[in-house]
Write a protein that holds these residues in place. Structure first.
Motif, PDB file in Angstrom:
ATOM      1  N   ASP A  15       0.819  -1.208   0.000  1.00  0.00           N
ATOM      2  CA  ASP A  15       0.000   0.000   0.000  1.00  0.00           C
ATOM      3  C   ASP A  15       0.856   1.263   0.000  1.00  0.00           C
ATOM      4  O   ASP A  15       0.356   2.338  -0.296  1.00  0.00           O
ATOM      5  CB  ASP A  15      -0.917   0.024   1.220  1.00  0.00           C
ATOM      6  N   CYS A  19      -0.114   4.902  -1.438  1.00  0.00           N
ATOM      7  CA  CYS A  19      -0.136   6.052  -0.532  1.00  0.00           C
ATOM      8  C   CYS A  19       0.746   7.185  -1.048  1.00  0.00           C
ATOM      9  O   CYS A  19       0.369   8.353  -0.952  1.00  0.00           O
ATOM     10  CB  CYS A  19       0.291   5.642   0.872  1.00  0.00           C
ATOM     11  N   LEU A  61      -7.317   5.754   3.375  1.00  0.00           N
ATOM     12  CA  LEU A  61      -6.133   4.947   3.107  1.00  0.00           C
ATOM     13  C   LEU A  61      -4.870   5.681   3.559  1.00  0.00           C
ATOM     14  O   LEU A  61      -3.967   5.072   4.138  1.00  0.00           O
ATOM     15  CB  LEU A  61      -6.039   4.584   1.632  1.00  0.00           C
TER      16      LEU A  61
END
Length: 64
Positions: A15, A19, A61
């Motif tokens: 992730d 990001c 997120l």
């Protein structure tokens, strides 16, 4: 004879890469138009006029 290297799928990215991309949107950096459309399609960003902004999903997120 098939090439084993070509048949393998790429390793999943963490992730962290997504990001970093979402942070660049937050800063207002220019990104590729197709990538913009993908992020809008996935619900992480939305187009407001000519500007790309994060949605709640994208912000969540980043905050996690």
């Amino acid at each position: 004879m098939p090439n084993n290297q070509a048949e393998r799928s790429p390793t999943p990215a963490s992730d962290a890469e997504l990001c970093l991309l979402l942070l660049s949107i937050k800063r207002g950096d220019v990104i590729h138009p197709r990538l913009k459309r993908l992020l809008v399609h996935l619900g992480f960003a939305e187009l407001r006029g000519l500007q790309l902004t994060l949605t709640g999903k994208g912000q969540l997120l980043l905050d996690s």
